[in-house]
Design an enzyme around this catalytic site. Structure first.
Site, short mmCIF file in Angstrom:
data_model
loop_
_atom_site.label_atom_id
_atom_site.label_comp_id
_atom_site.label_asym_id
_atom_site.label_seq_id
_atom_site.Cartn_x
_atom_site.Cartn_y
_atom_site.Cartn_z
N HIS A 72 0.83 -1.21 0.00
CA HIS A 72 0.00 0.00 0.00
C HIS A 72 0.87 1.26 0.00
O HIS A 72 1.74 1.40 0.85
CB HIS A 72 -0.90 0.03 1.24
CG HIS A 72 -2.06 -0.92 1.16
ND1 HIS A 72 -3.13 -0.87 2.02
CD2 HIS A 72 -2.33 -1.93 0.29
CE1 HIS A 72 -4.00 -1.82 1.69
NE2 HIS A 72 -3.54 -2.48 0.65
N TYR A 201 -9.32 5.00 7.87
CA TYR A 201 -9.42 5.33 9.30
C TYR A 201 -10.48 6.43 9.41
O TYR A 201 -10.33 7.49 8.80
CB TYR A 201 -8.09 5.88 9.81
CG TYR A 201 -6.97 4.85 9.92
CD1 TYR A 201 -6.73 4.19 11.12
CD2 TYR A 201 -6.14 4.57 8.84
CE1 TYR A 201 -5.69 3.27 11.24
CE2 TYR A 201 -5.10 3.65 8.95
CZ TYR A 201 -4.89 3.00 10.15
OH TYR A 201 -3.86 2.09 10.26
N PRO A 293 -3.57 0.17 18.92
CA PRO A 293 -3.40 -0.34 17.56
C PRO A 293 -3.53 0.71 16.45
O PRO A 293 -3.20 0.42 15.30
CB PRO A 293 -4.49 -1.40 17.43
CG PRO A 293 -5.51 -1.03 18.44
CD PRO A 293 -4.79 -0.36 19.56
N LYS A 297 1.62 -0.15 15.05
CA LYS A 297 3.07 -0.14 15.32
C LYS A 297 3.55 -1.33 16.15
O LYS A 297 4.77 -1.56 16.25
CB LYS A 297 3.46 1.16 16.04
CG LYS A 297 3.35 2.40 15.17
CD LYS A 297 4.37 2.38 14.07
CE LYS A 297 4.17 3.44 13.03
NZ LYS A 297 4.44 3.00 11.66
N TYR A 385 3.87 6.89 9.67
CA TYR A 385 3.09 5.69 9.34
C TYR A 385 3.95 4.64 8.64
O TYR A 385 3.87 3.46 8.96
CB TYR A 385 1.88 6.07 8.46
CG TYR A 385 0.83 4.97 8.41
CD1 TYR A 385 -0.23 4.95 9.31
CD2 TYR A 385 0.93 3.94 7.47
CE1 TYR A 385 -1.18 3.93 9.27
CE2 TYR A 385 -0.02 2.92 7.44
CZ TYR A 385 -1.07 2.93 8.34
OH TYR A 385 -1.99 1.92 8.31
C1 PHB Z 1 -5.55 -4.62 11.03
O1 PHB Z 1 -5.56 -4.92 9.81
O2 PHB Z 1 -5.89 -5.44 11.89
C2 PHB Z 1 -5.09 -3.27 11.43
C3 PHB Z 1 -4.61 -2.40 10.47
C4 PHB Z 1 -4.20 -1.13 10.82
C5 PHB Z 1 -4.27 -0.73 12.13
C6 PHB Z 1 -4.73 -1.61 13.11
C7 PHB Z 1 -5.14 -2.88 12.75
O3 PHB Z 1 -3.89 0.52 12.46
#
Ligand code: PHB
Ligand code: APR
Length: 390
Positions: A72, A201, A293, A297, A385
């Site tokens: 990505h 997000y 989460p 990280k 990120y």
């Molecule tokens: C996930 O795919 O479980 C996931 C992806 C990004 C995040 C947290 C969890 O920031």
């Protein structure tokens, strides 16, 4: 039994450290309290920084990741009824992330360990650490009704947040820094196509939501929930309805729903234990720190810890130098605190905090507006990120 390094915990930290040490010709054994199936049953985040991808390649377990993982170059922030793309690749001069589940990383490391004939002792009960303040540490455990002892040069505590390693350090020798957030994440795994090509997000007045994926046919979604919620209270329909409400109209429209194959609630926490070395005991990964989460990280920090630890131990044997070992804690903590700051900041920006009220919401809206309209602010976000350099 006598080995150079005893590793406690066969999660991603312990397995990756085992692989790095094996590559360097250092002899290590891993002790794991649970079964392999139990370890593989845990569903966790799935975004790997380039640094983590490189490490997996270094130890020769990257083949399936490159075949099945999704690269990505950006992600989307959703707020105020619209989505805004953060073009990580452009903003960071070409850096990207790999979307590949932690479960798959763990499986690849386990398979490679098995193929190399390396020892992992599963279902090791009552693991206890001894004499790590002296030259000959020992690890004891019970298995099949007998007590066993391993004599080693070093112990690597890779046994997660609830493990025995951090708990074995005398209280006066360790300091904990912690923030517990007043909400959790309800996560659902489903065999449905991901909503979009990249992660979304979302900041919404009803609470945070995240649309992620494991493959082009398997999705992972989350909604912010109350810490009092029980998984059983959330039917699949209730989950999908809530997620849809927290997305922009176009995303809500294109969301494909289906039965959940896993559903769980996780609390959010920021935690760091300092230092990370006590004589001949080293902590790595979740044993030493937890991030919320948001930003994914956790696994990446575990990977950088064990990269530093692997080099430090290798340097000790190959060059008879303890410089790496002496600098381990400080080196790790610098990267950890910067990732803690990013995860904390991103969590604060995206979630509904009941105590901050409407003023807090206005601040979030202003910051999000600034973030997506300022090259400086989006670059800062993108740089964090994709991951700061080792
Ligand atoms: C996930 O795919 O479980 C996931 C992806 C990004 C995040 C947290 C969890 O920031
Ligand atoms: N004895 C032996 N093994 C133990 C003990 C013990 N007393 N206590 C815990 N363990 C094992 C657990 O069963 C687990 O398999 O240690 C392992 C720790 O694994 P993780 O919790 O996955 O921690 P880590 O390997 O550091 O991985 C960090 O996991 O939580 C995520 O976001 C985090 O992605 C990051 C990653």
């Amino acid at each position: 039994m006598k080995v150079q390094v005893a590793i406690v915990g066969a999660g991603p930290s312990g397995l990756l450290l085992g692989a790095l040490l094996h590559k360097a010709g250092v002899d290590a054994v891993i002790l794991e309290a649970k079964t392999p199936e139990y370890v593989l049953g845990r569903i966790r985040a799935g975004v790997l920084e380039q640094v983590s991808v490189d490490l997996l390649d270094t130890v020769g377990v990257g083949e399936r990741m490159h075949r099945e993982g999704l690269v990505h170059g950006g992600f989307e922030l959703c707020f105020g009824g619209a989505r805004h793309r953060i073009d990580m690749k452009r903003l960071t001069g070409g850096k990207q992330v790999m979307v590949y589940g932690q479960t798959e990383v763990t499986r690849d490391l386990m398979d490679a360990r098995l193929a190399a004939g390396l020892t992992t002792i599963y279902e090791a009960a009552d693991v206890s650490l001894h004499d790590f303040d002296g030259p000959t540490p020992r690890v004891r455990y019970r298995k099949d009704g007998a007590t066993h002892e391993i004599e080693c040069d070093f112990i690597a505590g890779c046994d997660g947040f609830h493990g025995v390693s951090r708990a074995s350090v005398p209280a006066g020798a360790i300091r904990n820094f912690e923030r517990v957030y007043p909400f959790g994440w309800l996560g659902v795994l489903s065999d449905t196509p991901p909503l979009a090509h990249e992660l979304i997000y979302s900041n919404h007045e009803r609470g945070f939501a995240l649309c992620s994926m494991r493959s082009m046919t398997r999705s992972r979604h989350y909604v912010q929930c109350s810490l009092d919620d029980k998984v059983e209270q959330w039917s699949d329909d209730a989950f999908w309805d809530e997620l849809r409400r927290r997305l922009d109209p176009a995303a809500a429209e294109s969301l494909v729903t289906g039965p959940s194959i896993e559903k769980s609630i996780a609390p959010l926490r920021s935690f760091v234990a300092e230092p990370m070395r006590f004589g001949r005991l080293f902590l790595a990964g979740d044993a030493a720190h937890i991030v919320p989460p948001t930003g994914a990280k956790g696994l990446n920090l575990a990977a950088s810890d064990v990269s530093y630890l692997g080099s430090a131990i290798t340097e000790y044997y190959q060059e008879r130098s303890s410089a790496g070992i002496d600098g381990y804690s400080q080196r790790c903590l610098r990267r950890i605190w910067r990732a803690e700051r990013f995860s904390w900041w991103f969590t604060n920006l995206m979630h509904k905090f009941p105590e901050t009220g409407e003023f807090g919401q206005k601040m979030q809206a202003a910051e999000l507006d600034y973030l997506v309209n300022s090259v400086a602010a989006s670059t800062t976000m993108a740089e964090n990120y994709v991951g700061l350099p080792l």
